[in-house]
Design a protein around this motif. Sequence first.
Motif, PDB file in Angstrom:
ATOM      1  N   LYS A  12      74.607 -26.970  -5.995  1.00 23.21           N
ATOM      2  CA  LYS A  12      75.015 -26.295  -7.239  1.00 23.21           C
ATOM      3  C   LYS A  12      76.240 -26.934  -7.885  1.00 23.21           C
ATOM      4  O   LYS A  12      76.552 -26.612  -9.038  1.00 23.21           O
ATOM      5  CB  LYS A  12      75.308 -24.814  -6.952  1.00 23.21           C
ATOM      6  CG  LYS A  12      74.074 -24.020  -6.540  1.00 23.21           C
ATOM      7  CD  LYS A  12      74.414 -22.556  -6.312  1.00 23.21           C
ATOM      8  CE  LYS A  12      73.171 -21.753  -5.937  1.00 23.21           C
ATOM      9  NZ  LYS A  12      73.464 -20.314  -5.787  1.00 23.21           N
ATOM     10  N   ALA A  22      74.664 -31.035  -9.144  1.00 26.25           N
ATOM     11  CA  ALA A  22      74.168 -30.209 -10.246  1.00 26.25           C
ATOM     12  C   ALA A  22      73.499 -31.027 -11.347  1.00 26.25           C
ATOM     13  O   ALA A  22      72.504 -30.591 -11.942  1.00 26.25           O
ATOM     14  CB  ALA A  22      75.308 -29.379 -10.839  1.00 26.25           C
ATOM     15  N   PHE A  33      69.587 -32.039 -10.654  1.00 24.22           N
ATOM     16  CA  PHE A  33      68.930 -30.818 -10.192  1.00 24.22           C
ATOM     17  C   PHE A  33      67.412 -31.029 -10.154  1.00 24.22           C
ATOM     18  O   PHE A  33      66.811 -31.495 -11.111  1.00 24.22           O
ATOM     19  CB  PHE A  33      69.295 -29.682 -11.143  1.00 24.22           C
ATOM     20  CG  PHE A  33      68.809 -28.323 -10.723  1.00 24.22           C
ATOM     21  CD1 PHE A  33      68.654 -27.980  -9.391  1.00 24.22           C
ATOM     22  CD2 PHE A  33      68.511 -27.352 -11.679  1.00 24.22           C
ATOM     23  CE1 PHE A  33      68.228 -26.724  -9.009  1.00 24.22           C
ATOM     24  CE2 PHE A  33      68.083 -26.091 -11.311  1.00 24.22           C
ATOM     25  CZ  PHE A  33      67.942 -25.780  -9.975  1.00 24.22           C
TER      26      PHE A  33
END
Length: 351
Positions: A250, A254, A257
């Motif tokens: 996350k 990120a 993703f």
Amino acid sequence: MRVAVLANLKKNAPAWPGMSPDRWDDLDSEETIQAIVAALESRGHHATFLEGDPTLLDNVRKLRPDICFNICEGHFGDGREAQVPAILEMLRIPYTGSQVLTLALALDKPMTKRVLTYHGLPTPAFQVFERAGEPLDPDLQFPLFVKPSREGTGMGVSAESIVQDEEQLRRQLELTFERYDEPALVERFIAGREVTVGLVGNLRSPVARRMPEDDEAPRILRGLHFFPPLEVDLAAYPAEEGGIYTSRMKTELAHDFHYHCPAPLPPEQVEELNWLAAAVFRVTGCLDVARVDFRLDASDNDRPYILEVNPLPGLNPGYSDLCIEAEAGGWTYEELINRVLDMAVERYELV
């Protein structure tokens, strides 16, 4: 309208020696704030960013906005996400999103799970630990999952969060207490797929925070718009991530993703997930926007379990789950941001 965009920027957060390196992982980037401001101004609003720290009390009164677009995560306290909304309510300034009680509740994962359990909504069995030596509930069987009770953005979640025996459990509890200085949530580990459902809107008032007494009553979802569910492509990540949606995925990863959106799910399962998301939205008192996270139990025909609700979902246009879901549903980023604002404007009867 004059809109104050309220947030906590990572670059403005306080720092001190020995601070946990992930302490401010849930705070926002300048990229996100600039995107929200631009989206609001694209519809003719005058948007101004204000930092959600103690300076806000004076700055928001000087600005005198018609409404605030609030995404403040806060810095300190177990109700930190509710602090700015409490100030705004004291000053009688309208704002987007959920209110004080909901934001304080949702940040506390065990309290949220108690509410879900009370209403008969499926969430993994759990126990809260305040000390590493507390006995494990005999009804809980390994493997288990350990995480801090009041953190966001996957903080404290890694492959080591999955524990297979007492020794691993005690070690992970000690690490959690040492790093976060708060109770630890230990729950049954659900092996399987990870799916999230984003929604905007409001259930038509008046709405009590309860489920209908008649289980056979029609499922009323009027007022809510559901985006296509997003599935995290766990298989695309290194094995050391442990097949879960970790903090590293996350934050550090990120911008790379991996996901499926819409998630490859049968229509009847999407309908069930939407119903459960609406039920969580209802019983926790969410307003305007939220995201509900699920695990699908691979050992039980992908039965969904609710992990948590986020009434302040990330709004980075490049990688936040809700924004990806909105795009998959045919919405532009500008439409998403302004729909959230419109929902609040309607609630406060500003037009």
